[in-house]
Design a protein around this motif. Structure first.
Motif, PDB file in Angstrom:
ATOM      1  N   THR A   1      -0.073  14.735 -12.752  1.00 43.73           N
ATOM      2  CA  THR A   1      -0.511  14.179 -11.473  1.00 43.73           C
ATOM      3  C   THR A   1      -1.613  13.138 -11.684  1.00 43.73           C
ATOM      4  N   VAL A   2      -2.690  13.541 -12.307  1.00 45.91           N
ATOM      5  CA  VAL A   2      -3.861  12.671 -12.448  1.00 45.91           C
ATOM      6  C   VAL A   2      -3.562  11.431 -13.293  1.00 45.91           C
ATOM      7  N   ILE A   3      -2.915  11.626 -14.436  1.00 45.34           N
ATOM      8  CA  ILE A   3      -2.675  10.509 -15.350  1.00 45.34           C
ATOM      9  C   ILE A   3      -1.379   9.780 -15.023  1.00 45.34           C
ATOM     10  N   GLU A   4      -0.268  10.508 -14.995  1.00 44.20           N
ATOM     11  CA  GLU A   4       1.026   9.848 -14.814  1.00 44.20           C
ATOM     12  C   GLU A   4       1.146   9.199 -13.437  1.00 44.20           C
ATOM     13  N   VAL A   5       0.907   9.981 -12.389  1.00 46.50           N
ATOM     14  CA  VAL A   5       1.045   9.439 -11.031  1.00 46.50           C
ATOM     15  C   VAL A   5      -0.205   8.673 -10.612  1.00 46.50           C
ATOM     16  N   GLY A   6      -1.370   9.239 -10.894  1.00 47.58           N
ATOM     17  CA  GLY A   6      -2.612   8.638 -10.428  1.00 47.58           C
ATOM     18  C   GLY A   6      -3.037   7.384 -11.163  1.00 47.58           C
ATOM     19  N   GLU A   7      -2.675   7.270 -12.453  1.00 45.18           N
ATOM     20  CA  GLU A   7      -3.105   6.107 -13.233  1.00 45.18           C
ATOM     21  C   GLU A   7      -1.945   5.215 -13.690  1.00 45.18           C
TER      22      GLU A   7
ATOM     23  N   ARG B   1       0.845  -1.194   0.000  1.00 42.88           N
ATOM     24  CA  ARG B   1       0.000   0.000   0.000  1.00 42.88           C
ATOM     25  C   ARG B   1       0.885   1.251   0.000  1.00 42.88           C
ATOM     26  N   VAL B   2       0.715   2.091  -1.010  1.00 43.68           N
ATOM     27  CA  VAL B   2       1.567   3.270  -1.172  1.00 43.68           C
ATOM     28  C   VAL B   2       0.710   4.524  -1.344  1.00 43.68           C
ATOM     29  N   LEU B   3       1.119   5.590  -0.649  1.00 43.19           N
ATOM     30  CA  LEU B   3       0.465   6.895  -0.769  1.00 43.19           C
ATOM     31  C   LEU B   3       1.423   7.824  -1.503  1.00 43.19           C
ATOM     32  N   ALA B   4       0.975   8.415  -2.608  1.00 40.27           N
ATOM     33  CA  ALA B   4       1.862   9.211  -3.461  1.00 40.27           C
ATOM     34  C   ALA B   4       1.482  10.688  -3.473  1.00 40.27           C
ATOM     35  N   PHE B   5       2.451  11.534  -3.163  1.00 34.73           N
ATOM     36  CA  PHE B   5       2.304  12.987  -3.235  1.00 34.73           C
ATOM     37  C   PHE B   5       3.018  13.504  -4.484  1.00 34.73           C
ATOM     38  N   CYS B   6       2.569  14.668  -4.991  1.00 41.90           N
ATOM     39  CA  CYS B   6       3.226  15.317  -6.124  1.00 41.90           C
ATOM     40  C   CYS B   6       3.528  16.772  -5.739  1.00 41.90           C
ATOM     41  N   PRO B   7       4.538  17.007  -4.901  1.00 44.92           N
ATOM     42  CA  PRO B   7       4.754  18.349  -4.327  1.00 44.92           C
ATOM     43  C   PRO B   7       5.431  19.357  -5.253  1.00 44.92           C
TER      44      PRO B   7
ATOM     45  N   GLU C   1       0.663  -4.188 -11.335  1.00 44.66           N
ATOM     46  CA  GLU C   1       1.226  -5.239 -12.187  1.00 44.66           C
ATOM     47  C   GLU C   1       2.431  -5.901 -11.533  1.00 44.66           C
ATOM     48  N   GLU C   2       3.148  -5.150 -10.702  1.00 46.62           N
ATOM     49  CA  GLU C   2       4.330  -5.680 -10.013  1.00 46.62           C
ATOM     50  C   GLU C   2       3.972  -6.397  -8.710  1.00 46.62           C
ATOM     51  N   GLY C   3       2.694  -6.414  -8.361  1.00 42.58           N
ATOM     52  CA  GLY C   3       2.275  -7.127  -7.160  1.00 42.58           C
ATOM     53  C   GLY C   3       1.746  -6.261  -6.042  1.00 42.58           C
ATOM     54  N   GLY C   4       1.764  -4.944  -6.230  1.00 42.41           N
ATOM     55  CA  GLY C   4       1.196  -4.049  -5.224  1.00 42.41           C
ATOM     56  C   GLY C   4      -0.323  -4.138  -5.200  1.00 42.41           C
ATOM     57  N   GLU C   5      -0.912  -3.720  -4.086  1.00 42.06           N
ATOM     58  CA  GLU C   5      -2.366  -3.850  -3.936  1.00 42.06           C
ATOM     59  C   GLU C   5      -3.113  -2.517  -4.009  1.00 42.06           C
ATOM     60  N   HIS C   6      -2.507  -1.467  -3.462  1.00 44.62           N
ATOM     61  CA  HIS C   6      -3.242  -0.188  -3.417  1.00 44.62           C
ATOM     62  C   HIS C   6      -2.270   0.975  -3.586  1.00 44.62           C
ATOM     63  N   TRP C   7      -2.501   1.777  -4.611  1.00 48.18           N
ATOM     64  CA  TRP C   7      -1.713   2.977  -4.891  1.00 48.18           C
ATOM     65  C   TRP C   7      -2.674   4.157  -4.862  1.00 48.18           C
ATOM     66  N   GLN C   8      -2.438   5.097  -3.943  1.00 48.32           N
ATOM     67  CA  GLN C   8      -3.341   6.236  -3.786  1.00 48.32           C
ATOM     68  C   GLN C   8      -2.595   7.544  -4.024  1.00 48.32           C
ATOM     69  N   MET C   9      -3.055   8.329  -4.992  1.00 42.53           N
ATOM     70  CA  MET C   9      -2.469   9.640  -5.219  1.00 42.53           C
ATOM     71  C   MET C   9      -3.159  10.685  -4.364  1.00 42.53           C
ATOM     72  N   VAL C  10      -2.390  11.553  -3.738  1.00 41.07           N
ATOM     73  CA  VAL C  10      -2.922  12.674  -2.967  1.00 41.07           C
ATOM     74  C   VAL C  10      -3.151  13.841  -3.922  1.00 41.07           C
ATOM     75  N   GLU C  11      -4.359  14.389  -3.922  1.00 38.16           N
ATOM     76  CA  GLU C  11      -4.628  15.505  -4.817  1.00 38.16           C
ATOM     77  C   GLU C  11      -3.765  16.714  -4.460  1.00 38.16           C
TER      78      GLU C  11
END
Length: 342
Positions: free
Chosen positions: A295-301, A280-286, A309-319
């Motif tokens: 942000t929305v496409i590159e980081v968020g999608e 589970r990873v939380l991603a910021f784009c500061p 695809e690499e085996g992670g379960e949850h990737w969440q981008m912070v708006e």
């Protein structure tokens, strides 16, 4: 009494998500010698014969994903922030919005301030960390335009705000709502990348080691080193979020071409985190104050898809900060002080 002029500037956006408008935007953006800093004739051939013709159709599809009925998110948030900033600053100020590329242009915004007969102008490029390709390019364009004026008012540039307390606090508050709701194995701070050569050109200390996991340079002495500023922003955000050093990772996205860009690359970090068993990873784009394609496409999608695809379960981008009231407070402070907080 003459008003004080404030010019806020973001990168820019195509006039529409259609391929011709995207191609036009890419050509203006990438023909900037501060963005692609190579010989002019090489840049012309690269942009006009290779990048713009082939990249525009693909980028058009991506822009259509983020486009709303009102238009481009970057412009929508820019106009909302403009209205909020005008209200907060009051009648003493005249505030205008410009985009470095396309519409509304910096030239149009400056003409608006000129017509208002402002006594001075404070330019606030909406890029937290200074880089020649962003804040430097805005300053370059502003000076190119005003040098033709008969009367040139006092002009100040807010070159960076990557350590401004309200900038840090607002980004952290937006992210906390995710951290308070559920647990994450790792937090990622992903910044827009730059070619290594641009960092080397701006280096003020011999300690610059581009391959370091974290920037070892003195932050105060390297205020204008983009990579150093990104690591400083990350340290401040991590402290505000209560993260230890091993709980977050700094990385850089959007590399273009074969030349080395600053590392670590976000795509490599995504793969590595999944391989290490981070689920589970939380991603910021500061590096971005408003949500956009990067942000929305590159980081968020795109990175989300790669992580899963690499085996992670949850990737969440912070708006991003978008039109958060506290972000507008930060801009009010920058407008009134006329300089970055250090």
């Amino acid at each position: 009494m003459a008003k004080k002029g404030i010019l806020i500037v973001n990168l820019g956006t195509p006039d529409s998500p259609e391929t011709p408008d995207v191609r036009k935007y890419l050509r203006e953006f990438l023909m900037d010698g501060r963005v692609i800093d190579i010989d002019g004739w090489k840049r012309w051939m690269l942009v006009n014969l290779i990048i713009a013709p082939f990249r525009a159709p693909k980028s058009s599809k991506e822009y259509k994903k983020v486009w709303t009925k009102e238009g481009s998110p970057l412009l929508i948030y820019g106009e909302k922030v403009l209205a909020m900033l005008k209200q907060e600053l009051g009648d003493e100020y005249h505030v205008a919005l410009g985009m470095r590329y396309q519409s509304p242009s910096i030239e149009r915004a400056l003409e608006e301030l000129k017509a208002a007969k402002v006594k001075d102008i404070t330019v606030i490029p909406l890029f937290p960390q200074y880089a020649s390709a962003t804040s430097g390019s805005v300053a370059d364009k502003v000076m190119e335009i005003v040098r033709g004026w008969q009367i040139i008012p006092d002009i100040k540039f807010v070159q960076h705000f990557h350590r401004h307390p309200l900038f840090i606090k607002t980004f952290a508050e937006i992210g906390k709502k995710y951290l308070e709701k559920e647990q994450y194995d790792q937090v990622v701070f992903s910044y827009h990348g730059l070619p290594e050569r641009q960092i080397i050109k701006a280096a003020t200390e011999s300690c610059c080691k581009l391959q370091d996991t974290s920037c070892s340079c003195n932050a105060e002495a390297n205020t204008y080193c983009y990579r150093s500023a990104c690591f400083e922003t990350s340290r401040l955000l991590a402290a505000e979020l209560g993260l230890s050093e091993d709980q977050y990772t700094v990385c850089f996205q959007s590399r273009l071409g074969k030349d080395p860009w600053i590392q670590p690359y976000t795509e490599d970090v995504v793969k590595q985190l999944a391989q290490e068993g981070k689920k589970r990873v939380l991603a910021f784009c500061p590096a971005f104050v408003a949500d956009c394609l990067e942000t929305v496409i590159e980081v968020g999608e795109e990175y989300k898809e790669q992580f899963e695809e690499e085996g992670g379960e949850h990737w969440q981008m912070v708006e991003s900060l978008n039109d958060h009231p506290q972000w507008v407070e930060c801009l009010v402070d920058l407008a009134k002080n006329g300089k970055s907080i250090v």
